[in-house]
Design an enzyme around this catalytic site. Structure first.
Site, PDB file in Angstrom:
ATOM      1  N   ASP A   1       0.848  -1.190   0.000  1.00  0.00           N
ATOM      2  CA  ASP A   1       0.000   0.000   0.000  1.00  0.00           C
ATOM      3  C   ASP A   1       0.886   1.243   0.000  1.00  0.00           C
ATOM      4  O   ASP A   1       1.982   1.223   0.564  1.00  0.00           O
ATOM      5  CB  ASP A   1      -0.907   0.012   1.231  1.00  0.00           C
ATOM      6  CG  ASP A   1      -1.998  -1.044   1.165  1.00  0.00           C
ATOM      7  OD1 ASP A   1      -2.463  -1.355   0.055  1.00  0.00           O
ATOM      8  OD2 ASP A   1      -2.401  -1.550   2.234  1.00  0.00           O
TER       9      ASP A   1
ATOM     10  N   ASP B   1      -7.012  -1.518  -4.604  1.00  0.00           N
ATOM     11  CA  ASP B   1      -8.063  -1.170  -3.648  1.00  0.00           C
ATOM     12  C   ASP B   1      -8.991  -0.106  -4.230  1.00  0.00           C
ATOM     13  O   ASP B   1     -10.214  -0.163  -4.049  1.00  0.00           O
ATOM     14  CB  ASP B   1      -7.459  -0.645  -2.346  1.00  0.00           C
ATOM     15  CG  ASP B   1      -6.581  -1.654  -1.640  1.00  0.00           C
ATOM     16  OD1 ASP B   1      -6.791  -2.875  -1.827  1.00  0.00           O
ATOM     17  OD2 ASP B   1      -5.675  -1.226  -0.902  1.00  0.00           O
TER      18      ASP B   1
END
Length: 170
Positions: free
Chosen positions: A132, A150
């Protein structure tokens, strides 16, 4: 009977060709997701952060769990669990895309969700965690860091809701 046999391959071919654009969208999401993750891991050390604006940073973090680091502190079984869920979701989405290939908004939603799911499955399979790096914040309050996969899943979910609301409204 001869008519049915000769038309079956054409229908099968038409079904496959109508699936191709949706798989292409998913492939683009996967490509953008993986290229962005490769880039960030080459430019940043784990935990390193760079402010780009008053509300957005790039930061390299790893997530061993699911959304919002759900189950991230577990012993490692979650890697296989979430990988299996991602693969199962992709298979089910392909089934849905074949059945509903003509429903454009619905298929856009599914293609984005599938691309995001596979992008994160790739991370879990290769690294044991999801990479991330997008960090949005207001003052000292930060949303959990996330990635392009995401984002695609969230956009796909929003499109899915819009599509359902449109159908209910008809």
């Amino acid at each position: 009977m001869a008519t049915k046999k000769s038309s079956f391959p054409m229908n099968k071919t038409a079904s496959r060709s109508s699936l191709v654009p949706w798989l292409g969208i998913a492939a683009i999401v996967i490509l953008l997701d993986q290229l962005s993750k490769i880039t960030i891991t080459r430019l940043f050390s784990y935990g390193e952060s760079k402010a780009l604006s008053s509300f957005f940073n790039l930061v390299l973090v790893y997530n061993k769990g699911a959304a919002f680091s759900f189950l991230a502190a577990e012993s490692g079984w979650q890697r296989y669990f979430f990988t299996a869920i991602g693969i199962g979701a992709a298979i089910f989405i392909i089934y849905l895309l074949r059945r509903h290939a003509g429903q454009r908004l619905f298929c856009w939603a599914l293609a984005l969700i599938m691309g995001g799911a596979i992008g994160n499955v790739i991370d879990r399979a290769l690294y044991g965690h999801v990479i991330d790096f997008l960090d949005f914040h207001v003052n000292n309050w930060h949303w959990p860091a996330f990635n392009i996969a995401d984002s695609a899943i969230c956009i796909g979910a929003a499109l899915f809701i819009v599509d359902e609301l449109r159908r209910v409204g008809k």
